[in-house]
Every structure is written in C-alpha cells, then in structure tokens.
Motif scaffolding. Structure first.
Motif, PDB file in Angstrom:
ATOM      1  N   LEU A  48       0.850  -1.198   0.000  1.00  0.00           N
ATOM      2  CA  LEU A  48       0.000   0.000   0.000  1.00  0.00           C
ATOM      3  C   LEU A  48       0.879   1.239   0.000  1.00  0.00           C
ATOM      4  CD1 LEU A  48      -2.613   1.688   0.499  1.00  0.00           C
ATOM      5  CD2 LEU A  48      -2.360   1.184   2.930  1.00  0.00           C
ATOM      6  N   ILE A  49       0.515   2.204  -0.825  1.00  0.00           N
ATOM      7  CA  ILE A  49       1.196   3.502  -0.779  1.00  0.00           C
ATOM      8  C   ILE A  49       0.150   4.608  -0.611  1.00  0.00           C
ATOM      9  CG2 ILE A  49       1.333   3.769  -3.311  1.00  0.00           C
ATOM     10  CD1 ILE A  49       4.142   5.128  -2.777  1.00  0.00           C
ATOM     11  N   LEU A  50       0.455   5.537   0.300  1.00  0.00           N
ATOM     12  CA  LEU A  50      -0.384   6.725   0.505  1.00  0.00           C
ATOM     13  C   LEU A  50       0.483   7.899   0.064  1.00  0.00           C
ATOM     14  CD1 LEU A  50      -1.729   5.863   4.091  1.00  0.00           C
ATOM     15  CD2 LEU A  50      -2.940   5.549   1.929  1.00  0.00           C
ATOM     16  N   LYS A  51       0.310   8.273  -1.192  1.00  0.00           N
ATOM     17  CA  LYS A  51       1.174   9.315  -1.774  1.00  0.00           C
ATOM     18  C   LYS A  51       0.342  10.582  -1.899  1.00  0.00           C
ATOM     19  CE  LYS A  51       4.068  10.006  -5.905  1.00  0.00           C
ATOM     20  NZ  LYS A  51       3.587  11.297  -6.371  1.00  0.00           N
ATOM     21  N   GLY A  52       0.746  11.602  -1.193  1.00  0.00           N
ATOM     22  CA  GLY A  52      -0.061  12.822  -1.116  1.00  0.00           C
ATOM     23  C   GLY A  52      -0.126  13.601  -2.412  1.00  0.00           C
ATOM     24  N   GLY A  53      -1.068  14.542  -2.448  1.00  0.00           N
ATOM     25  CA  GLY A  53      -1.347  15.308  -3.666  1.00  0.00           C
ATOM     26  C   GLY A  53      -0.274  16.332  -4.011  1.00  0.00           C
ATOM     27  N   GLY A  54       0.353  16.912  -3.000  1.00  0.00           N
ATOM     28  CA  GLY A  54       1.346  17.948  -3.262  1.00  0.00           C
ATOM     29  C   GLY A  54       2.528  17.393  -4.029  1.00  0.00           C
ATOM     30  N   CYS A  55       2.989  16.205  -3.630  1.00  0.00           N
ATOM     31  CA  CYS A  55       4.114  15.613  -4.353  1.00  0.00           C
ATOM     32  C   CYS A  55       3.643  15.009  -5.672  1.00  0.00           C
ATOM     33  CB  CYS A  55       4.877  14.622  -3.492  1.00  0.00           C
ATOM     34  SG  CYS A  55       3.897  13.293  -2.817  1.00  0.00           S
ATOM     35  N   GLU A  56       2.417  14.501  -5.689  1.00  0.00           N
ATOM     36  CA  GLU A  56       1.875  13.958  -6.945  1.00  0.00           C
ATOM     37  C   GLU A  56       1.859  15.051  -8.021  1.00  0.00           C
ATOM     38  OE1 GLU A  56       1.262  10.907  -7.671  1.00  0.00           O
ATOM     39  OE2 GLU A  56       0.033  11.013  -9.479  1.00  0.00           O
ATOM     40  N   ASN A  57       1.523  16.271  -7.617  1.00  0.00           N
ATOM     41  CA  ASN A  57       1.482  17.384  -8.573  1.00  0.00           C
ATOM     42  C   ASN A  57       2.868  17.706  -9.130  1.00  0.00           C
ATOM     43  OD1 ASN A  57      -1.210  17.540  -8.035  1.00  0.00           O
ATOM     44  ND2 ASN A  57      -1.103  19.380  -6.770  1.00  0.00           N
ATOM     45  N   LYS A  58       3.902  17.223  -8.467  1.00  0.00           N
ATOM     46  CA  LYS A  58       5.271  17.489  -8.920  1.00  0.00           C
ATOM     47  C   LYS A  58       5.823  16.376  -9.794  1.00  0.00           C
ATOM     48  CE  LYS A  58       5.786  21.442  -8.036  1.00  0.00           C
ATOM     49  NZ  LYS A  58       5.982  22.314  -9.138  1.00  0.00           N
TER      50      LYS A  58
END
Ligand SMILES: O=C(O)C[C@H](O)C(=O)O
Ligand code: SF4
Length: 514
Positions: free
Chosen positions: A138-148
């Motif tokens: 499972l990965i919980l990858k936040g939106g702020g880094c996803e946008n990068k």
C-alpha cells in the motif's frame, strides 16, 4: 480469508501512522548532514518530532491521505472480488476512525464522498503469481508531491541543462531537472521513482512501481545503478534543501527502472514522493487472510526521540533567529516589521482556507470578518470527541502555489494580513504583500501531528458543503510556529532558492554518460 479485512485495516493504519524503517534511516542520514541552527536543520527537527508523535498517537503522519493505492499479488484460485470488497470496507473504516482523511472528491460536482470510496478510489491492482501467499503493498502518496510528477518526451530542451537526447545522458538530465522543478513544493527532501520507456501510462506506472523498492536496495542493472548513484550525489548539490529552505539534502532516494519503448516514443517519467513516504506491505495467508509477515522491516530502526535530545542541545547553542509572536487581528505595522527569516509564533485564531475557499471568496462575502486575520492553507483531518465537539486530528499545510491566481486579491478584498502554507507563492502574491502589507509564512509540510497538537480548540466551521478538507475551520492555536519566507518588502526566499538552484543545475550540463 475471513481475517483479510482486519488485516487490511491494520495495514492502512500502520502505513498512515508509522513511517517505514528504510525511510527513517534516509531521513536520519539527511539530518546528520545539516548544520545545527540552520533552517534546514530546524525543519528536519520538526519532521522527526512529527514522525515520533504520529507513531505515539497512532495518528496520520501527514493529513493528506493521497489516493490510497494497493498492489496485490495473488496465487491462482484466490477470490479477488472478495478481496476488493474487504479492502473497500477497511478503507471506509479507517476513514471513520480518522486514520485517513476523506479524500475522494467528485471531479465535476466537488462533492466529497466522506469515506474515501468513489469512482476510481481507492486504486486496487491485482496480479497473479506462483507463490503460495498473497503479497499486499500500500502507498499513501499525497497530492502535493503527486502534482510534482513530471514526464519528459525525448529529445527535449531543458531549462539550465540544454538538449537532452535519446540516450542515458539525456535521461540523466531529465532526472536532474525533475528534482529542480519540484523545488520544495512536494515537501522536499523527497524520493523519486523513475520509469524509462513505455508509453505515457506504462512509463508512469513503472515510475510508481519504483517507489515500492526499498530505499536502500541496489539496482541489479549496472547502468541504472550508476545513474541512481550519480543522481543521489549530484541532486543534493542543487541546494534546494528541506522544504525548499536551502540546505545539504534535497533528495533522499532515487530508484530507476526501464522497460522497452516503441520507435517513435521515448518517455522518462518521474514520480516524486515527499519525505512522508508512506508505503508498507504484508504477506497474507490465503487460507485465513491473516498477516504472516510485515515487509520493509529489514535493518536497523532509528530512534528519533534520542536524536532529538542531541539536536535540541546543539540548536540552542547556535541559534540566532529573531522570534516574533503574533496574535490576530494583526496590524499593518506589525506585518511591515517582519522580514524573511524571522520565526513567527502564533497564538489565537486562524482560519483554514484552501482551493475551494479561495475560489469561493473571489465572488462571495466571507462567512466571518477576516480583517487583520490569518488564513492557513490547510485541509485537516477532523474527528469528534465524547462531547460531540470537533477536534483536529492532523493539520499540516498544503501547497500554497495553487492559490496564486486568487491570493493577492483576496488579501486586499478582506484585509487578511498573513497566510500560512508551504512551498511559497509567486510574483503576484509577492506584489500584493508589498502593496497591502501582508506576509507569507511557511510551515513545515507533512508535520500534521506537530501542528495538530498546538490547535487547542475548534471554535466553529463554515462552508462545510465543500467537505472536511476544504471547509473553513476557525481554530484557536497556541504556539504555532512558521518561518517568514515572503515579506512586505519584496523579498522571497523561494525566489532566491529557485534562481540559485537553477544556476547550480547548469553545472550538470556537460555529458556524463557517453
Ligand atoms: O492536501 C493536502 O493536505 C496537502 C497536499 O498533499 C499538498 O502537499 O499540497
Ligand atoms: S503535505 Fe507534503 S508531506 Fe503531506 S502529502 Fe503533501 S507533499 Fe506529502
């Protein structure tokens, strides 16, 4: 498989609240490199304090749950439909227990489903294999880094680096550029997964797959091993540092994978993950659904609480920072006295406002008088206590640059004096801070427990129709600290770091891999 749902619940809670050992080791290494008393060292101090608090409170490390993504390998004959149902129930349960933030939003109406279930959420991907156990990651990858995240199509012309061709050296340039373009906005120092080849979809898929590798493994492909090593050594010379404050560590990990491409396409896809790198895994007994083993448990574990004591002593010895206390309503005079680098401690009221609120405020009145007030770019995790009162469960800042089109106008329209967020804002806001007498305060991204602790009372909430993360929460805080990174005199630490890192990027222009 009757225990499978319970096992998935445990996996979700552990992933959200307890940072894996390999990630902790990478952060500890970064911490050891920073000089005591610098902004980078102090930020890392907050980060490690937050990691310990999340662990102790069994609460989210960062408020942003991201898009929960499960990758599952199953032996033949295991019922995937039942597993999917159990995972969805476990996700809804973890959300109800405030271990996850309700993060699933209808893209057209903006409605938040409230339980993290919806079209396309969570992501659950199955693959069959010939082992006799189930492997769930499972990965919980936040939106702020996803946008990068960024995808390059080679050949390309890259800022600072010139031409990147269709070869290993071109790939090298893309990766270096990807770290530069993220600046501090994805809560650096970060980890990157890189996918070479494929199409736009499979390239990103591979990049994200790389984030499931252990942070300290060694790439078996010799070319890629050298590339990873090169990037780790040199990306850390860009001087972006923790939260983009400058410093020795910008990148904590780099994992590169390769797949074939078709003749016309050459993609390099980069998945950027913040320091709050929440990914875990378990082995499951396919008969009972019980956890037989936790993954990513190899190696030494880091005791941040112990490191903390040593660091605090050092900082006390070298620190020479101006500390200013603010309480709203704040006067223009107080704001104009602040300068980039000052550390501000806030007591009293602040009001959350992020994407939906900023858009709303451009053509509506504010639900309360915001004159002299502080806006916090934050989408918290909220719960209720035994008296049915709201309590803040996790509340770090969100990436401020998304509010750039609105921020300056809103500050002027309502008389707002300070905004708190992370990653900094652009020219338009900087100009407005100067014209109107305002300040931008940078809080430490991901430090959701650290900030939740100083939130003493939730006085009320407005605009709940936007859902929990997007509503306007009125919160009484005590001892909330943040750094002035943009002031009313035209100074911006973000602009400075961006231009100095671009200069440093240019030193990597010459070919390295022939
Ligand atoms: O959505 C949030 O709370 C934060 C987000 O992950 C961000 O980094 O901007
Ligand atoms: S706020 Fe920062 S730490 Fe949290 S998910 Fe977003 S990028 Fe990651």
């Amino acid at each position: 498989m009757e225990k499978f749902q319970e096992s998935m619940y445990k996996l979700i809670v552990e992933t959200s609240t307890n940072l894996p050992k390999d990630v902790r080791r990478a952060i500890a290494k970064a911490k050891a490199k920073e000089n005591a008393g610098t902004r980078a060292a102090m930020s890392l101090d907050t980060i490690t304090r937050n990691i310990t608090m999340a662990d102790d409170n069994v609460s989210p490390i960062c408020q942003d749950t991201g898009l929960p993504t499960f990758k599952i390998k199953v032996p033949v004959n295991v019922n995937q439909i039942e597993m999917k149902k159990a995972i969805r129930q476990a996700v809804a349960e973890a959300t109800a227990q405030t271990k996850l933030r309700p993060n699933s939003v209808d893209s057209i109406t903006g409605d938040n489903s409230g339980d993290n279930l919806g079209e396309g959420t969570p992501v659950i991907k199955f693959e069959q294999w010939e082992e006799d156990y189930v492997d769930v990651r499972l990965i919980l990858k936040g939106g702020g880094c996803e946008n990068k995240n960024i995808q390059y199509s080679l050949p390309a012309e890259l800022e600072g680096l010139g031409r990147a061709g269709r070869d290993l050296d071109g790939i090298r340039k893309c990766i270096m550029h990807s770290v530069y373009q993220a600046q501090g906005q994805g809560c650096s120092a970060g980890f990157i997964g890189v996918g070479i080849g494929g199409d736009r979809t499979s390239g990103y898929e591979l990049a994200k797959e790389m984030l499931f590798r252990s942070a300290d493994d060694v790439n078996p492909n010799e070319n890629l091993r050298q590339l990873e090593e090169y990037v780790m050594e040199n990306a850390n010379k860009l001087g972006i540092g923790t939260m983009g404050f400058g410093g020795e560590t910008t990148l904590l990990g780099c994992k590169v994978g390769v797949i074939n491409r078709i003749p016309a396409s050459f993609f390099v896809s980069v998945a950027y993950n913040c320091w709050a790198y929440r990914r875990l895994g378990v082995k499951i007994n396919p008969a009972t659904g019980e956890i037989s083993e936790w993954l990513y448990q190899e190696g030494e574990s880091v005791d941040f609480a112990k490191l903390q004591e040593e660091a605090t002593a050092e900082i006390a010895a070298t620190e020479e920072v101006r500390n200013v206390t603010l309480q709203a309503p704040i006067s223009e005079e107080e704001i104009r006295a602040l300068k980039v680098g000052d550390v501000v401690t806030i007591n009293g009221m602040m009001h959350t406002g992020r994407d939906a609120i900023h858009k709303y405020l451009t053509d509506h009145d504010a639900p309360i008088d915001l004159n002299g007030q502080i806006i916090y770019h934050c989408g918290p995790v909220m719960g209720k206590d035994e008296n049915d009162q709201w309590v803040v469960k996790a509340a770090g800042p969100t990436t401020s640059i998304r509010e750039e089109p609105y921020q300056g106008d809103i500050m002027k329209k309502f008389g707002i004096r300070a905004v708190i967020g992370k990653g900094g804002m652009g020219k338009k806001t900087l100009q407005a801070l100067q014209d109107h007498g305002g300040v931008y305060l940078n809080a430490i991204g991901g430090a959701a427990q650290y900030y939740a602790e100083c939130m003493e009372k939730v006085e009320g909430v407005d605009l709940m129709q936007f859902g929990v993360p997007e509503a306007m929460w009125h919160i009484n805080v005590k001892g909330f600290t943040a750094v002035v990174t943009m002031d009313s005199h035209g100074n911006s630490l973000h602009q400075e770091v961006e231009s100095s890192s671009l200069e440093r990027l240019a030193q990597f222009k010459e070919p390295v891999f022939k």
